[in-house]
Structures are given as C-alpha cells and as structure tokens.
Write a protein that holds these residues in place. Structure first.
Motif, PDB file in Angstrom:
ATOM      1  N   HIS A 120       0.665  -0.879   0.294  1.00  0.00           N
ATOM      2  CA  HIS A 120       0.281   0.331   0.034  1.00  0.00           C
ATOM      3  C   HIS A 120       1.166   1.188  -0.015  1.00  0.00           C
ATOM      4  N   TRP A 121       2.467   1.053   0.045  1.00  0.00           N
ATOM      5  CA  TRP A 121       2.974   2.605  -0.043  1.00  0.00           C
ATOM      6  C   TRP A 121       2.724   2.984  -1.501  1.00  0.00           C
TER       7      TRP A 121
ATOM      8  N   LYS B 140       5.183   1.782  -4.276  1.00  0.00           N
ATOM      9  CA  LYS B 140       4.946   0.535  -5.323  1.00  0.00           C
ATOM     10  C   LYS B 140       4.490   0.993  -6.341  1.00  0.00           C
ATOM     11  N   HIS B 141       4.010   2.365  -6.437  1.00  0.00           N
ATOM     12  CA  HIS B 141       3.516   3.502  -7.592  1.00  0.00           C
ATOM     13  C   HIS B 141       3.754   4.193  -8.272  1.00  0.00           C
ATOM     14  N   ARG B 142       4.401   4.767  -7.682  1.00  0.00           N
ATOM     15  CA  ARG B 142       5.060   6.257  -8.502  1.00  0.00           C
ATOM     16  C   ARG B 142       5.987   6.698  -9.282  1.00  0.00           C
ATOM     17  N   TRP B 143       6.290   5.107  -9.696  1.00  0.00           N
ATOM     18  CA  TRP B 143       7.808   4.996 -10.650  1.00  0.00           C
ATOM     19  C   TRP B 143       7.128   4.912 -12.315  1.00  0.00           C
ATOM     20  N   SER B 144       5.892   4.656 -12.475  1.00  0.00           N
ATOM     21  CA  SER B 144       5.425   4.806 -13.788  1.00  0.00           C
ATOM     22  C   SER B 144       5.548   6.178 -14.397  1.00  0.00           C
TER      23      SER B 144
ATOM     24  N   LEU C 173      -2.982   5.012  -7.528  1.00  0.00           N
ATOM     25  CA  LEU C 173      -3.252   3.660  -6.485  1.00  0.00           C
ATOM     26  C   LEU C 173      -2.989   2.590  -7.335  1.00  0.00           C
ATOM     27  N   PRO C 174      -3.466   1.370  -6.400  1.00  0.00           N
ATOM     28  CA  PRO C 174      -4.231  -0.284  -6.693  1.00  0.00           C
ATOM     29  C   PRO C 174      -6.037   0.496  -6.628  1.00  0.00           C
ATOM     30  N   ASN C 175      -6.221   1.204  -6.128  1.00  0.00           N
ATOM     31  CA  ASN C 175      -7.592   1.368  -5.879  1.00  0.00           C
ATOM     32  C   ASN C 175      -7.917   2.781  -6.816  1.00  0.00           C
ATOM     33  N   GLY C 176      -7.295   2.822  -7.945  1.00  0.00           N
ATOM     34  CA  GLY C 176      -7.894   3.738  -8.833  1.00  0.00           C
ATOM     35  C   GLY C 176      -7.581   5.619  -8.362  1.00  0.00           C
ATOM     36  N   ALA C 177      -6.908   5.849  -6.925  1.00  0.00           N
ATOM     37  CA  ALA C 177      -6.676   7.190  -6.146  1.00  0.00           C
ATOM     38  C   ALA C 177      -5.109   7.239  -7.879  1.00  0.00           C
ATOM     39  N   LYS C 178      -5.741   8.827  -7.599  1.00  0.00           N
ATOM     40  CA  LYS C 178      -4.996   9.463  -8.954  1.00  0.00           C
ATOM     41  C   LYS C 178      -3.103   9.835  -8.488  1.00  0.00           C
ATOM     42  N   ILE C 179      -2.268   9.702  -8.834  1.00  0.00           N
ATOM     43  CA  ILE C 179      -1.042   9.644  -8.415  1.00  0.00           C
ATOM     44  C   ILE C 179      -0.186  10.735  -9.255  1.00  0.00           C
ATOM     45  N   THR C 180      -0.160  12.497  -9.423  1.00  0.00           N
ATOM     46  CA  THR C 180      -0.483  13.792  -9.700  1.00  0.00           C
ATOM     47  C   THR C 180       2.124  14.446  -9.023  1.00  0.00           C
ATOM     48  N   PHE C 181       2.289  14.699 -10.273  1.00  0.00           N
ATOM     49  CA  PHE C 181       3.382  15.651  -9.880  1.00  0.00           C
ATOM     50  C   PHE C 181       3.480  17.110  -9.887  1.00  0.00           C
ATOM     51  N   LEU C 182       3.592  17.753  -8.614  1.00  0.00           N
ATOM     52  CA  LEU C 182       4.632  18.982  -8.318  1.00  0.00           C
ATOM     53  C   LEU C 182       5.834  18.773  -7.999  1.00  0.00           C
TER      54      LEU C 182
END
Length: 374
Positions: A248-249, A252-256, A266-275
């Motif tokens: 869940h860290w 594990k999901h930020r490198w794409s 994230l696995p639950n579909g929550a979007k990761i953005t970058f700023l």
C-alpha cells in the motif's frame, strides 16, 4: 540519491564484513573533488586507514562513517550516485548487465580496502559522478557527531528517535514558514529524509506537501510524527529492499511517471500527480492529501502522463536516473533552492550539485537497493 534507508543498508554490510577486522591493504586514487573538496587527499586517507582495525560503523541521515582503532576516522556521503561495494556481497545500489561490471576492482573506484582474514573481505567506494565526499575526522570515535559535518545536521529520525518527538517536531514546524515538504528535505532540520521518503511520509500523514509548516494543526503534527517514524523505521528494518515494502506504500506505484499509456495510480484507482515543491518533484495523491491551510504557490505542476521522465526503481530493468532526484552535493555546500525559495523567503537550504563531470562517461545503470516487482 541514497537516503536514510539506503545508507543504513550499507552500514549494515560494513558491520557484517569489515568491523572487527584489520585493513592490511588500502589503495586510494586521488580525486580533487571527492577527497579534495573536504580537505583530504587519497594519500592521507590511505595512511590513516592502512594497518588499522575497523572498530565500528555508524550513520546520521545521509552521512555514514567507519571508525578505526585510532583516529582519524572516515566520514562519507554518497552524493547522487556513490556507493560502497563489497566483493561477493549483495550491497549494490545500482548495477548493469555489462560483463565488465562484474570485474574487480569496479570501475570508478575511489578507494579499495582489503582485510586480514581468510578469505579476505574486499570493499570499494565507487562514484561515477564525483558528487560523493570522503573525509577524515580527527577525534575520539564516540564524539564523531560533535564534529563537522555531522554537527551541522539535524537529528536522525531512527538513530535519534528519542529526540525526534512529537513535541520537538511541532516546535520545528511552527518555527518556520516553508512548505512542509521543503522542511523535511532540509538536512539542517532532520537528517536523512530525501525525496521518496518525504513523499511517503506526507502521503501516510495525509498532508499536502505545499502546505506551510506553521499552519499544521495539532492532529496533523501528530500524524506527521507517526508517519515519519513508521516510514523511516520500516524501510531501515527492511534494508531499503523495496520488494519487501508494504504494497500500500506510495513508493510501489509512483514510478510509472512519464510512461506512455501507463497511468500513475494506486491500486484503488486514486490518481498520483506530480508537482514541484522545494525544488524537487513531489508525488502527491490529491484525494488523500488535502490542502487544509495556506500553501506555497504551485510551480511546474506536471500531469501523471507527462512525456518527461521515465523513472522506475527496480532490480531487473534499465532505468534513467530518477527524474525527481535533482542532483545535489553534500550538506555543507547548501545553497538556495530555486523556484520554491523565491516563493518563500524563509525556505530551506539544500544540497546543490557541483558543476563537475566524471573523469569518464558514467555507465548506464540499473537501480538495485530499492527493488520493485513487475
């Protein structure tokens, strides 16, 4: 750049392979930047280490040291791409598949150590980018943290857990008006937290990285304190082996980021953005990390499908250097951060990259100590 967790990994291997043994042979190649910038020469380093017994190793954030039977002692900082390799041991922070990378001594070595036992242990400090620092500190071994450069840096959240209390953190946060992410990255405040660890801590604390440090509520400070110790202690206990990090860290999901048709979620579909915060690219989950108070102006906000960058830390596939890892040199050469400092006159000091080039072209590398399964 190796952060607190990665540095703790190498300290672990130094203790296992070198402590308690005598260095019968030490070779050092002079580098007027890696040695010279901190007032040491290869010849001085070799003389100080050869024939002496290694009695200990320690860490304060991104700095680590090897203590000898008599002073002086070696205090080191990896910079962006430095590492300590131990022959036939799995210490690697990065590696390539080229046959020559299995050769010993390794390419770009700055010093080589050999012990007196049979079979002997062999270690090599390598740095293709010449941003690492190797110095000698002449003091009693148990007082090494009272001397420069360690005395100028803040407490280590793992080593100095009793110092980094909730009350201490609250006072530190409220004494400054800077983005909270920038405060975490400032080694003068807290030692060892770098970009990925800062993002992970703020994600677990549910705090937006741009929010000003002096606007956090008591509950937010409590959550930040808990998250800091959780992320730091867990990653250190796992020796920075990200294959073992909890699924869940955010890590594990930020490198794409930057990969075509690969969303950063994230696995639950929550979007990761970058700023950009504090001069560094920050991974943020907006649905979790809400802005609850005044924030620094957003600068260079990047979408998750930005064409720039192609970073992914993993053991098996080639990667470019982390895009969110802006090159920095050691803490003592702190300078003004670019964008975010212009937005806040009290922003942090960070390590700024020396304008130097390696003596040879740097190799294409694969990340090692932070490993991710496909």
């Amino acid at each position: 750049m190796p952060e607190l967790a990665e540095v703790s990994r190498i300290v672990h291997f130094i203790r296992h392979h070198l402590v308690g043994k005598t260095l019968t042979k030490v070779s050092a190649q002079h580098d007027d930047i890696v040695f010279g910038k901190v007032g040491t020469t290869a010849a001085e380093f070799q003389k100080a280490m050869e024939g002496k017994k290694v009695v200990g190793a320690g860490q304060q954030g991104k700095y680590f040291w090897i203590t000898m039977s008599t002073p002086p002692h070696a205090v080191m900082h990896f910079g962006m791409a430095g590492w300590l390799k131990i022959r036939d041991a799995d210490t690697y922070y990065y590696r390539t598949d080229k046959p020559e990378d299995k050769e010993w001594p390794p390419k770009y070595w700055k010093f080589l150590l050999e012990t007196d036992d049979d079979p002997k242990a062999e270690a090599a400090f390598v740095d293709p980018r010449r941003l690492a620092r190797i110095r000698l500190v002449d003091c009693p071994a148990d007082e090494i943290r009272k001397y420069s450069p360690l005395k100028e840096n803040g407490p280590d959240p793992v080593t100095d857990k009793d110092t980094v209390t909730e009350d201490w953190l609250g006072k530190k946060l409220r004494s400054k008006k800077v983005p909270v992410k920038a405060l975490l990255l400032d080694q003068a405040n807290i030692s060892g937290i770098g970009n990925w660890m800062g993002d992970e801590i703020l994600y677990h604390a549910k705090i937006h990285p741009e929010q000003y440090s002096n606007t956090l509520s008591d509950d937010q400070i409590k959550e930040l304190h808990t998250a800091m110790h959780y992320v730091c202690s867990t990653s250190v206990e796992l020796l920075a082996d990200s294959e073992k990090f909890p699924e869940h860290w955010l890590f594990k999901h930020r490198w794409s980021k930057g990969k075509k048709n690969v969303p950063s979620v994230l696995p639950n579909g929550a979007k990761i953005t970058f700023l950009t915060v504090g001069g560094r690219t920050s991974a943020v989950v907006p649905s979790v990390q809400k802005k609850t108070g005044p924030v620094a102006k957003e600068i260079d906000t990047e979408s998750s499908d930005s064409p720039k960058g192609n970073s992914k830390r993993k053991r098996e596939s080639a990667v470019k250097e982390e895009e969110d890892g802006v090159p920095f040199s050691e803490d003592e050469s702190k300078a003004k951060v670019s964008a975010s400092k212009r937005q806040s006159k009290k922003a942090i000091k960070t390590e700024e990259e020396e304008d130097v080039k390696p003596s040879e072209p740097a190799p294409s590398t694969r990340r090692r100590s932070a490993r991710v399964r496909k």
